[in-house]
Write a protein that holds these residues in place. Sequence first.
Motif, PDB file in Angstrom:
ATOM      1  N   PHE A 265       0.662  -1.119   0.017  1.00 25.16           N
ATOM      2  CA  PHE A 265       0.014  -0.162  -0.080  1.00 25.16           C
ATOM      3  C   PHE A 265       1.060   1.223   0.004  1.00 25.16           C
ATOM      4  CE2 PHE A 265      -4.505  -0.512   0.706  1.00 25.16           C
ATOM      5  CZ  PHE A 265      -4.775  -1.883   0.372  1.00 25.16           C
ATOM      6  N   TRP A 266       1.985   1.214   0.720  1.00 29.54           N
ATOM      7  CA  TRP A 266       2.793   2.502   0.805  1.00 29.54           C
ATOM      8  C   TRP A 266       3.591   2.512  -0.498  1.00 29.54           C
ATOM      9  CZ3 TRP A 266       2.291   6.062   4.070  1.00 29.54           C
ATOM     10  CH2 TRP A 266       1.620   6.137   5.419  1.00 29.54           C
ATOM     11  N   MET A 267       4.065   1.284  -0.924  1.00 31.16           N
ATOM     12  CA  MET A 267       4.895   1.334  -2.209  1.00 31.16           C
ATOM     13  C   MET A 267       4.132   1.827  -3.256  1.00 31.16           C
ATOM     14  SD  MET A 267       6.869  -2.154  -1.477  1.00 31.16           S
ATOM     15  CE  MET A 267       8.123  -1.868  -2.826  1.00 31.16           C
ATOM     16  N   ASP A 268       2.649   1.486  -3.164  1.00 32.83           N
ATOM     17  CA  ASP A 268       2.093   1.791  -4.454  1.00 32.83           C
ATOM     18  C   ASP A 268       1.427   3.268  -4.283  1.00 32.83           C
ATOM     19  OD1 ASP A 268       1.837  -0.794  -5.189  1.00 32.83           O
ATOM     20  OD2 ASP A 268      -0.271  -1.309  -4.791  1.00 32.83           O
ATOM     21  N   LEU A 269       1.638   4.055  -3.084  1.00 36.10           N
ATOM     22  CA  LEU A 269       1.205   5.353  -3.058  1.00 36.10           C
ATOM     23  C   LEU A 269       2.326   6.088  -3.670  1.00 36.10           C
ATOM     24  CD1 LEU A 269      -0.134   7.560  -1.756  1.00 36.10           C
ATOM     25  CD2 LEU A 269       1.065   7.401   0.411  1.00 36.10           C
ATOM     26  N   LEU A 270       3.374   5.661  -3.474  1.00 36.85           N
ATOM     27  CA  LEU A 270       4.856   6.273  -4.347  1.00 36.85           C
ATOM     28  C   LEU A 270       4.371   6.176  -5.661  1.00 36.85           C
ATOM     29  CD1 LEU A 270       7.810   4.880  -2.368  1.00 36.85           C
ATOM     30  CD2 LEU A 270       6.731   7.176  -2.159  1.00 36.85           C
ATOM     31  N   VAL A 287      -4.807   3.847  -9.509  1.00 30.29           N
ATOM     32  CA  VAL A 287      -4.302   3.164  -8.414  1.00 30.29           C
ATOM     33  C   VAL A 287      -5.083   3.215  -7.422  1.00 30.29           C
ATOM     34  CG1 VAL A 287      -2.186   3.050  -7.011  1.00 30.29           C
ATOM     35  CG2 VAL A 287      -2.095   3.553  -9.571  1.00 30.29           C
ATOM     36  N   SER A 288      -5.880   4.375  -6.823  1.00 23.84           N
ATOM     37  CA  SER A 288      -6.787   4.755  -5.907  1.00 23.84           C
ATOM     38  C   SER A 288      -7.921   3.456  -5.758  1.00 23.84           C
ATOM     39  CB  SER A 288      -6.972   6.001  -5.925  1.00 23.84           C
ATOM     40  OG  SER A 288      -7.934   6.253  -4.720  1.00 23.84           O
ATOM     41  N   ARG A 289      -8.419   3.599  -7.063  1.00 24.47           N
ATOM     42  CA  ARG A 289      -9.516   2.913  -7.084  1.00 24.47           C
ATOM     43  C   ARG A 289      -9.410   1.307  -6.929  1.00 24.47           C
ATOM     44  NH1 ARG A 289     -12.659   0.834 -11.689  1.00 24.47           N
ATOM     45  NH2 ARG A 289     -10.941   1.722 -13.216  1.00 24.47           N
ATOM     46  N   ALA A 290      -8.012   0.911  -7.547  1.00 20.29           N
ATOM     47  CA  ALA A 290      -7.777  -0.496  -7.160  1.00 20.29           C
ATOM     48  C   ALA A 290      -7.629  -1.103  -5.951  1.00 20.29           C
ATOM     49  CB  ALA A 290      -6.098  -0.617  -7.824  1.00 20.29           C
TER      50      ALA A 290
END
Length: 359
Positions: A265-270, A287-290
Amino acid sequence: MIDTPKVAVVILNWNGVKYLKQFLPSVLASTWPGLDIVLGDNGSTDGSVAFVKENFPSVKIIETGNNYGFTGGYNRVLSQVQADYFILLNSDVEVVPGWIEPVIELMESDSLIATAAPKLLSYAQKDQFEHAGAAGGFIDSFGYPFCRGRMFYEVEDDLGQYQQSGEVFWASGASLFIKKKYWDEAGGFDEFFFAHMEEIDLCWRLKNMGYKVMYCAQSTVYHVGGGTLNAENPFKTYLNFRNNLLLLKKNLPFGRALFVILMRFWMDLLALLRFLAEGKRKDAWAVSRAHQNFVLSIFGIRVSAYGIKNLSSGKNSSPKTHHSKRSKNLKGMYQGSIVWNFFVKKKTKFTDLDQSDLL
């Protein structure tokens, strides 16, 4: 081989008549004896079915009547195909005579081999590996898939450096060989994936059942890639991020899955912030919707690829986890972080990695 296995090449099509015109003749020129060639059509509206009926009458056609995605389409079509081996072949793949024989020979050599894939090269640059599978798929400790010959956006030329067949973690769905009995035992594709990473999920489930996934270097096919969804499509971004999280939730032990998913989750936030910085707002929203839809799925609320909320997607929507007396097969899992190695340590080739970190 004393008894020649029955093999069926099954091409799932959705509005891909231009690829059928270009590449189906190469499939028909395959040299495997008694080969069945099947076109599974996913509700095309571009005249695909009429074209094949008129020009290639030997091809069997199975129509699903709707676009059920890569997963649902293949589940419905393969339930109507009888063979010892299925070859799931993308419509945008060119094959050469003799491409089937080496893979079947390899798979016949070991009863534990469930699935395999040939070398995947680019149709546009035939001396270069293709993104979708290259020379066999691997996965790192945080669930990032990569290939020999392709790490993130860096693709290598084929210089014979990966000319050794062997076990990998996943085989590309662009040209996926699988024994029917193991397809049935695994329950086929998880239809909730719709498209993208569904073959990694299938291979991971098979490995958790103790089976093997192989790369066959003696067979080569040429893939166009991006025939249905190109790399810049936000829907593809959504599927890749959501389905990657589903992979982890489904196939890792609970404690490990919880840790890795929180880290992701943190890595995807980047990644989301990078999309915003590049002006790709639709990809950032994808990404947010995923993430939102993945969280909903934890509570039994499944949001389909087109945003329709449902509690069940059909009998193949979530194949059950099979428990086997065989030990899990983790061959092909990389214990390090591909993200750290690629972006920080600038290791852009598979051969740059510390091979001792490969299980």
